[in-house]
Design an enzyme around this catalytic site. Structure first.
Site, PDB file in Angstrom:
ATOM      1  N   MET A  88     -72.181  15.883  67.272  1.00  0.00           N
ATOM      2  CA  MET A  88     -72.334  15.628  66.488  1.00  0.00           C
ATOM      3  C   MET A  88     -72.035  15.581  65.216  1.00  0.00           C
ATOM      4  O   MET A  88     -72.435  15.344  63.985  1.00  0.00           O
ATOM      5  CB  MET A  88     -73.810  15.790  66.010  1.00  0.00           C
ATOM      6  CG  MET A  88     -75.008  15.350  67.736  1.00  0.00           C
ATOM      7  SD  MET A  88     -75.250  14.116  67.484  1.00  0.00           S
ATOM      8  CE  MET A  88     -75.841  13.596  65.315  1.00  0.00           C
ATOM      9  N   VAL A  91     -67.493  19.856  60.885  1.00  0.00           N
ATOM     10  CA  VAL A  91     -67.906  20.603  60.139  1.00  0.00           C
ATOM     11  C   VAL A  91     -66.780  20.846  59.051  1.00  0.00           C
ATOM     12  O   VAL A  91     -65.787  22.063  59.691  1.00  0.00           O
ATOM     13  CB  VAL A  91     -68.638  21.909  60.020  1.00  0.00           C
ATOM     14  CG1 VAL A  91     -69.387  22.750  59.401  1.00  0.00           C
ATOM     15  CG2 VAL A  91     -69.696  21.453  61.649  1.00  0.00           C
ATOM     16  N   ASP A 200     -80.605  23.892  72.267  1.00  0.00           N
ATOM     17  CA  ASP A 200     -78.868  24.754  72.640  1.00  0.00           C
ATOM     18  C   ASP A 200     -78.674  25.885  72.680  1.00  0.00           C
ATOM     19  O   ASP A 200     -77.329  26.145  71.714  1.00  0.00           O
ATOM     20  CB  ASP A 200     -78.309  23.021  72.479  1.00  0.00           C
ATOM     21  CG  ASP A 200     -76.798  22.913  72.092  1.00  0.00           C
ATOM     22  OD1 ASP A 200     -76.296  23.433  73.891  1.00  0.00           O
ATOM     23  OD2 ASP A 200     -75.809  22.578  71.858  1.00  0.00           O
TER      24      ASP A 200
END
Length: 482
Positions: A88, A91, A200
């Site tokens: 997703m 970072v 998750d």
């Protein structure tokens, strides 16, 4: 002392082979020694002035860093290196300029912005994570949109993932594993009370920081449960979760994930911490999932003998096939406490373990740069050596500080009359640099301890660090406070 821009330049230059570790250490020492009232000179300028880096190499590296930052330009943030990539988004380590603090900046990929369901999911992650305020859950500071991408600004955690620690060290001592599991259970209990399921939970999403503290990161697969579950955006046929730690009901139907699903994953993590390996393993995802449904795994009693019976029972109940047979996260906390109360030796080991610290990982990715002069130390080896040399330099400075202070405090005897002679104190308002550094470090240590002991009094903690910066600018204590 080096600031974040200096650190990014130095680490990138080492990886590209443009400078040596010895040259970097020499430049850092010069930067500390020559720092004036306006602050230290930029590290790349010192390297160039001392002939430790070629002008063309410095310019090439500066251009690479500029391209890297332009590719992730977010207004209000100064972006440094990439920390990692996931399904997703990516970072980055960055600085939030308005608050002058280092953050972890998560960006949704450009291509994903075209899919409104992915944007919806990304923003939902931010809303859910921002609603959580618990010591063991990473904090979300800001969520926003910049040009054609979305971002989430989060708390930056120094440390290593539990996955990395288990890969390097294997099975944990019993007390350490139970203590870690209890902290995770505390975070889950807080989230479940507010209708949030992680979905998750795995060792890779558990960050172990200094002082044996931990943080659960990446609620990217989190979903509202109970009364606040107003939308289902799970696509049919897609498995959300990590096979080795996913509960069977979630593997069948991702939308069915509930608090009991997180408890199962916690049980699988505790199994891994105690045995040194995940409960299920296979050559591919289907192989692993087949074993999950068949309960084809070695009981913990055989994987690691000699544990208290209560521990075997706790792991077995958390990993129960039927969700209704699993304890809640709150019950798991009470059961873990009961084990510590029943076995005083484990309580002693737990108290001792709280004093331990973990080595900070330095393996973040760098901007792409054309190779420079060949150099024998590359990548993480060069970074590790540089970190060691910098640590040794700081140790020498602190040791010298202690010795000088001790010397000033020792009374001296006058040679003629044998009378005690006291050293004259420094002039008021003009203390020595050594004493300024020592006092700054003392105030910083006090502020750091206050922040650790009072996580709910954040504003007072920040004021403590600001006091160090205002009173003793240019010192090591002020640098650490920033």
């Amino acid at each position: 002392m080096p600031d974040d821009n200096d650190i990014l330049f130095a680490r990138s230059a080492l990886k590209a082979g443009y400078i040596t570790v010895e040259g970097l250490s020499d430049a850092v020492r010069a930067q500390a020694a020559e720092a004036g009232e306006d602050g230290p000179e930029a590290l790349d300028s010192i390297l160039l002035r001392k002939g430790l880096i070629r002008p063309e190499d410095r310019d090439k590296l500066r251009a690479a860093i500029k391209r890297h930052r332009k590719s992730v330009d977010i207004k209000g943030y100064e972006v440094y290196e990439l920390l990692g990539r996931g399904g997703m988004g990516s970072v980055f380590r960055a600085k939030q300029l308005s608050m002058d603090r280092i953050v972890a900046l998560k960006l949704l990929p450009k291509i994903a912005v075209e899919d409104r369901s992915d944007v919806k999911r990304f923003l939902r992650e931010a809303r859910l994570a921002a609603s959580l305020n618990q010591r063991y859950i990473v904090k979300v500071f800001e969520v926003g949109e910049a040009v054609d991408r979305y971002f989430i600004s989060m708390e930056y955690v120094l440390g290593r993932t539990l996955e990395t620690i288990l890969d390097l060290e294997g099975a944990m001592p019993t007390a350490k594993a139970l203590s870690t599991a209890r902290m995770i259970a505390e975070a889950l209990a807080h989230a479940h009370e507010r209708g949030v399921v992680h979905r998750d939970l795995k060792p890779g999403n558990v960050m172990m920081a200094a002082g044996q503290d931990m943080k659960i990161v990446d609620f990217g697969l989190a979903a509202g449960c109970g009364a606040i579950s107003t939308e289902k955006i799970t696509k049919a046929g897609i498995i959300l979760g990590t096979p080795e730690y996913i509960p069977p009901e979630q593997a069948r139907n991702p939308a069915s994930a509930a608090p009991a699903s997180d408890v199962y994953s916690l049980g699988a993590i505790l199994y891994h911490m105690l045995s040194g390996r995940p409960p299920f393993a296979g050559e591919n995802i289907l192989d692993v999932l087949g074993k999950v449904f068949k309960r084809d795994f070695e009981p913990l009693e055989k994987a690691r003998e000699g544990l208290p019976p209560e521990v075997y029972d706790l792991v077995s109940r958390m990993m129960a096939f039927n969700p209704g047979e699993r304890p809640s996260a709150a019950r798991a906390i009470r059961d873990t406490d009961a084990v510590f109360e029943a076995y005083p030796n484990l309580q002693k080991e737990r108290a001792k373990g709280m004093k331990d610290t973990h080595v900070i990982s330095l393996d973040a990715e760098f901007p792409d740069v054309a190779p420079g002069r060949p150099f024998t130390l590359k990548g993480w080896q060069a970074i590790a050596v540089a970190a060691f040399l910098l640590s040794a330099f700081f140790f020498v400075v602190v040791l010298a500080t202690v010795l000088l202070i001790a010397k000033d405090r020792v009374p001296q005897q006058d040679g003629a009359g044998g009378e005690e002679r006291k050293s004259a104190p420094p002039a008021h308002g003009d203390p020595t640099e050594v004493r300024r550094d020592a006092e700054a470090m003392r105030l910083f240590t006090e502020a750091e301890a206050f922040a650790a002991q009072n996580p709910d009094r954040r504003r007072e903690a920040i004021d403590g660090f600001k006091r160090v910066i205002d009173l003793y600018p240019g010192t090591r204590g002020a640098f650490k406070a920033k």
